[in-house]
Design a protein around this motif. Structure first.
Motif, mmCIF file in Angstrom:
data_model
loop_
_atom_site.group_PDB
_atom_site.id
_atom_site.type_symbol
_atom_site.label_atom_id
_atom_site.label_comp_id
_atom_site.label_asym_id
_atom_site.label_seq_id
_atom_site.Cartn_x
_atom_site.Cartn_y
_atom_site.Cartn_z
ATOM 1 N N TYR A 5 -5.426 1.330 6.204
ATOM 2 C CA TYR A 5 -5.058 1.569 4.806
ATOM 3 C C TYR A 5 -6.281 1.703 3.894
ATOM 4 C CZ TYR A 5 -0.246 0.729 6.124
ATOM 5 O OH TYR A 5 0.991 0.825 6.724
ATOM 6 N N CYS B 256 0.841 -1.209 0.000
ATOM 7 C CA CYS B 256 0.000 0.000 0.000
ATOM 8 C C CYS B 256 0.870 1.250 0.000
ATOM 9 C CB CYS B 256 -0.909 0.005 1.227
ATOM 10 S SG CYS B 256 -2.330 -1.089 1.116
ATOM 11 N N VAL C 103 -1.372 -5.560 -3.570
ATOM 12 C CA VAL C 103 -2.303 -5.261 -2.484
ATOM 13 C C VAL C 103 -3.554 -6.130 -2.600
ATOM 14 C CG1 VAL C 103 -3.847 -3.507 -1.527
ATOM 15 C CG2 VAL C 103 -1.509 -2.895 -2.135
#
Length: 610
Positions: A188, A154, A162
């Protein structure tokens, strides 16, 4: 190529092999290099053949070579540093693979001129794995470091990596890691992983509450968790015990615990457990607000028991039970008792508030409906609704057409009532009830049918089984709820009437359509029937419903009304005898209902005849 031709020419002269013919060849070779070789067909000069050569392994081969260069620090022009780790790389490879590095090297940032890039927020081992992934195109993901890898991917902006880490973590959610994964996803902003991990926590709360991570959960998150309507527990004391363990882990949490305790549905915790907590827990002895909340819950329990009102437990604490409504006993009398079946025992519910007969019964989740029937000397349009939540009956909006000897079924949260007869005529119309609008409307008609009909519903269609009036042959009619058209399907093997029909696993189950114990499965797509395992008991006119994915058949008549009950498990393909009803019944209602059965209520078991 041109230099080679000249070298050839000079060599030939030196060795004495030069000739006019050789000179012509050399001149032709030179022209070919300068002007291009013409290989087109001289007879068709306008034709030019074309092909495209694609070397599918070229990009991968180039990366492998660049990887070797990187390992040997050849032609590299930047070094990535994390802790004690230094990795030599190619700026062009980094910039091509990530918008993070592209912005760093192409947007005239300070790092674009530096030979060493310090990545202080990146773990060295994760950086090394990701750089290897860039040059090799593959990476090993293990549960032990998948979270760190996702965080690094990320940060460095590798969206495909990801996504792969998200899928991997979703696949390997467990009670020990789900809270940490949810926190990571939240940090995130990985929305899908956040939703999936939260759903897992809700579905596995009891095991999650036993994990180490649960003890460290923040108060706000705990409140959000136990307040979520989707939380799945079968007993409220599981929630209470988890919260008590959480507050005991850090004594400083005591002062704010009242806000957590208010989110526990204490009225549904066993009375003995509440009294024990109140008398023995230091928390409840010392904190007046918490102590008062327990006392208020005990008082609420007394009121709930007295009024037989269940209030609102968690939806996961509701249980699918078989409910038998009214019916006729062997002495031809209609009874008003309503009973339900749970864990091999029968229990009382509130009696029917009326005396009429020949009604139908259907249910939608936590509500049960009694529709139409014969009242005193006339057919009625009455509709009564029973709430499993408060154990009470209420009369609601009546049918547009009074009717008895009809059929009713629920589908997608709505009720459909089909055919029957009024005081003078047979009916063919279909009425629809929408609980959201609390109104009835006629939506169409079926072909004329005798009153001995059965009804089932699935996939936006009604399936009506019974003898057609003009042929007196038992037939299947299909009413499409989208087109509002009715079709008669010619089927064979239905020589009897007044047998129940239910839907299970996208099929119709005809229970006793030819012989009393016979079971046939009808595929609604092909309209083909196959035999299934026969029932255990012979009887006419039983009633049936689906409870917990099983067919439950109750009562019926064989010289006298019977109390036999049996269930069919499609996974085992087997019929099993259940605890008989307290008395033999026929023409009764049999439906599934969602009911709360836990504390503080105790239900009266029925072991003798009513």
């Amino acid at each position: 190529m041109a230099d080679a031709s000249l070298d050839l020419e000079c060599t030939d002269v030196t060795e004495g092999n030069y000739s006019e013919e050789r000179a012509q060849k050399v001149a032709t070779s030179r022209d070919a290099v300068v002007n291009g070789i013409n290989v087109s067909n001289p007879q068709t000069p306008e034709f030019d053949a074309v092909t495209v050569f694609t070397d599918t392994s070229l990009a991968h081969d180039l990366l492998l070579v660049l990887h070797e260069h990187r390992k040997l620090e050849q032609l590299t022009d930047v070094t990535l540093n994390s802790g004690d780790l230094n990795i030599s790389c190619h700026r062009s490879v980094l910039a091509a693979s990530s918008t993070f590095f592209r912005a760093m090297f192409l947007d005239d940032l300070r790092e674009s001129h530096e030979k060493v890039i310090h990545l202080h927020d990146v773990k060295p081992d994760m950086l090394e794995k990701i750089i290897d992934y860039l040059y090799l195109g593959c990476i090993e993901i293990r549960l032990s470091f998948a979270g760190d890898l996702l965080a690094t991917a990320c940060f460095l902006q590798y969206p495909k990596l990801v996504a792969e880490c998200e899928s991997f973590l979703k696949l390997h959610l467990n009670p020990s890691n789900c809270l940490g994964i949810h926190e990571l996803a939240d940090l995130y902003n990985r929305q899908h992983l956040m939703e999936d991990s939260w759903d897992y926590i809700l579905a596995n709360f009891m095991n999650v509450s036993l994990s180490k991570d649960f003890l460290s959960i923040k108060k706000e998150k705990l409140i959000h968790l136990i307040s979520d309507k989707r939380l799945r527990v079968n007993r409220e004391e599981i929630v209470l015990n988890a919260c008590l363990k959480w507050v005991d882990f850090e004594p400083c949490r005591t002062k704010d615990f009242i806000s957590v305790l208010k989110c526990v549905k204490l009225a549904f915790v066993d009375t003995a457990i509440l009294n024990d907590v109140l008398m023995s827990s230091v928390l409840f002895i010392n904190v007046e607000e918490c102590r008062d909340l327990i006392k208020d819950s005990l008082n609420l329990q007394e009121m709930m028991v007295k009024e037989k009102q269940i209030r609102q437990p968690r939806s996961s604490m509701l249980q699918d039970v078989t409910v038998v409504v009214g019916g006729m006993t062997s002495d031809r009398k209609w009874q008003k008792e309503v009973i339900f079946y749970h864990e091999e025992c029968w229990y009382f519910l509130t009696k029917l508030p009326f005396d009429h007969t020949d009604y139908t019964v259907t249910s939608i989740k936590e509500d049960m409906y009694i529709i139409g029937g014969f009242c005193e000397d006339h057919v009625c349009n009455y509709v009564w609704r029973y709430s499993f939540a408060n154990n009470k009956w209420k009369q609601i909006c009546g049918l547009q057409n009074a009717r008895c000897n009809h059929a009713s079924v629920s589908l997608n949260g709505k009720i459909y009532v089909v055919a029957g007869e009024d005081d003078a005529n047979s009916l063919t119309n279909i009425e629809l009830y929408d609980p959201g609008f609390e109104s009835w409307s006629v939506i169409g008609d079926i072909n004329p049918i005798n009153s001995n009909l059965s009804l089932a519903a699935m996939q936006n269609k009604l399936y009506i089984v019974g003898p057609l009036t003009f042929t007196r042959v038992c037939s299947l009619q299909v009413f499409d709820l989208e087109t509002l058209e009715c079709t008669v399907i010619l089927t064979s093997g239905m020589t009897r009437s007044m047998f129940p029909v239910v839907t299970l696993q996208h099929n119709l189950f005809l229970l006793g359509n030819c012989k009393m114990k016979e079971v046939m499965i009808l595929d609604p797509d092909t309209m083909q029937m196959v035999a299934s395992e026969p029932m255990r008991y012979k009887r006419n006119c039983p009633t049936a419903t689906i409870v917990n994915g099983k067919i439950v058949v109750t009562g019926g008549e064989l010289q006298q009304h019977v109390n036999k009950v049996e269930s069919f498990d499609p996974l085992l393909n087997k019929w099993v005898g259940e605890t008989p009803m307290p008395t033999g019944l026929c023409f009764h209602g049999c439906v599934a209902g969602l009911k709360y059965i836990g504390p503080p209520f105790s239900w009266i078991k029925l072991s003798t005849q009513l």
